[in-house]
Enzyme design. Structure first.
Site, mmCIF file in Angstrom:
data_model
loop_
_atom_site.group_PDB
_atom_site.id
_atom_site.type_symbol
_atom_site.label_atom_id
_atom_site.label_comp_id
_atom_site.label_asym_id
_atom_site.label_seq_id
_atom_site.Cartn_x
_atom_site.Cartn_y
_atom_site.Cartn_z
ATOM 1 N N GLN A 198 0.822 -1.216 0.000
ATOM 2 C CA GLN A 198 0.000 0.000 0.000
ATOM 3 C C GLN A 198 0.854 1.264 0.000
ATOM 4 O O GLN A 198 0.453 2.290 -0.546
ATOM 5 C CB GLN A 198 -0.940 0.019 1.210
ATOM 6 C CG GLN A 198 -2.031 -1.023 1.161
ATOM 7 C CD GLN A 198 -1.683 -2.263 1.969
ATOM 8 O OE1 GLN A 198 -0.502 -2.601 2.115
ATOM 9 N NE2 GLN A 198 -2.678 -2.929 2.507
ATOM 10 N N ASP A 239 -5.906 2.098 12.760
ATOM 11 C CA ASP A 239 -7.162 1.397 12.524
ATOM 12 C C ASP A 239 -7.983 1.239 13.793
ATOM 13 O O ASP A 239 -9.197 1.073 13.732
ATOM 14 C CB ASP A 239 -6.878 0.027 11.910
ATOM 15 C CG ASP A 239 -6.385 0.150 10.486
ATOM 16 O OD1 ASP A 239 -7.221 0.088 9.572
ATOM 17 O OD2 ASP A 239 -5.170 0.338 10.285
#
Length: 346
Positions: A198, A239
């Protein structure tokens, strides 16, 4: 030239968002029309990034309302609950997905005196509100965090906490973007972020597009770069933030320890809806993903057949390694962490 756009939109019963699995080589827009399609996109990382997952979850339930054939409020609430359960089952770690789902469902329950069509409208309005709030929060995070950035800073970031991971602007990259727009002469070093790259695919893509100087390194080069004085700040996303740790993309813990060893400030940028202060590290399930993500790069196999694989998507970085958490309302430091968890060793 910086171009900021909505990463997720609702138009006449269709949710549109980039397919992040195809970037940077192909820019393809997903058109999601059902709860099942939204669940698949979340599960397979076509949609990813904690804040964006929150908005996706909200719009997923709105799709449940839009496609429901319910004739009564009780039937529609049943369908909304089913949609929420489907969405929640896709990824267990990122708290924003659960937060947004519960927010929509709780709001829906309070509207039980509305007609079926009015409730559908109210659910969509709340989903849109969640998306709008995320965009505003990210701009505020960027503004607050930019105060920590000075001329000639070289900032390491891990994974992608940019526009693509949010509704708009980004969290960790939002801080970098804001500092850049202030005219600060900064550079970024991006970890590639194995196994799904990513950092290489998404973070570098965003920064190059915006004209912000960026250098790509492999994950195992971070210690080398720090030891050579090439990095003087680290900013990552999150997260889930619990009483004693920050959960973020696998490898964040290693970066935090390296930063601590080299006396480099380590910052986390995240909206306050990422906080889950009712829980500790031991309460959280870390998502374990398919072995193919490790044994293959794209469609190319890189490991022998039948290789045993460990592939957690996230790790937990203890708060003792975190210099500060940048939110939309300000910056939390170790003084605040003590309030999160009175037993935290300062």
């Amino acid at each position: 030239m910086q171009i900021f756009m909505r990463m997720i939109k609702w138009t006449n019963g269709t949710v549109t968002t980039p397919d992040q699995t195809l970037l940077p080589l192909k820019e393809v827009t997903l058109e999601i029309k059902t709860v099942e399609q939204m669940a698949e996109a979340i599960k397979n990382l076509r949609i990813r990034g904690a804040p964006l997952l929150g908005a996706a979850a909200a719009f997923g339930i709105a799709l449940g309302a839009y496609t429901s054939k319910a004739q009564t409020i009780s039937e529609l609430l049943r369908d909304l609950h089913a949609a929420g359960e489907t969405i929640k089952q896709q990824r267990p770690t990122a708290v924003n997905l659960f937060w947004a789902t519960d927010r929509i469902l709780n709001i829906a329950k309070t509207y039980k005196d509305l007609s079926v069509e009015e409730l559908r409208t109210a659910v969509l309005a709340e989903a849109q509100k969640i998306a709008d709030e995320d965009a505003a929060q990210n701009y505020a995070i960027g503004k607050n965090g930019a105060e920590l950035i000075t001329d000639d800073d070289t900032i390491l970031t891990h994974c992608n906490a940019g526009e693509l991971a949010t509704v708009e602007y980004g969290t960790a990259l939002g801080v970098i973007r804001h500092a850049w727009t202030q005219g600060k002469k900064i550079k970024v070093i991006a970890d590639e972020t194995r196994p799904l790259l990513q950092g290489a695919r998404l973070t570098v893509f965003e920064l190059q597009r915006d004209g912000i100087p960026v250098t790509l390194i492999t994950d195992n080069m971070a210690g080398y770069a720090m030891s050579k004085g090439l990095i003087n700040k680290v900013i990552v996303g999150a997260d889930r933030i619990v009483q004693d740790a920050v959960f973020n993309k696998i490898g964040t813990y290693s970066v935090a320890i390296l930063a601590h060893t080299h006396n480099i400030p380590f910052y986390v940028a995240a909206p306050k809806n990422t906080f889950d202060l009712k829980h500790k590290t031991t309460d959280i399930t870390i998502e374990e993903r398919t072995p193919n993500e490790v044994t293959h790069i794209g469609n190319q196999q890189t490991a022998p057949n039948s290789t045993k694989v460990l592939n957690p998507a996230f790790d937990a970085t203890p708060l003792k390694y975190v210099t500060g958490i940048i939110t939309e309302t300000g910056i939390y430091t170790k003084e605040h962490f003590q309030k999160f968890n009175p037993t935290f060793p300062l």
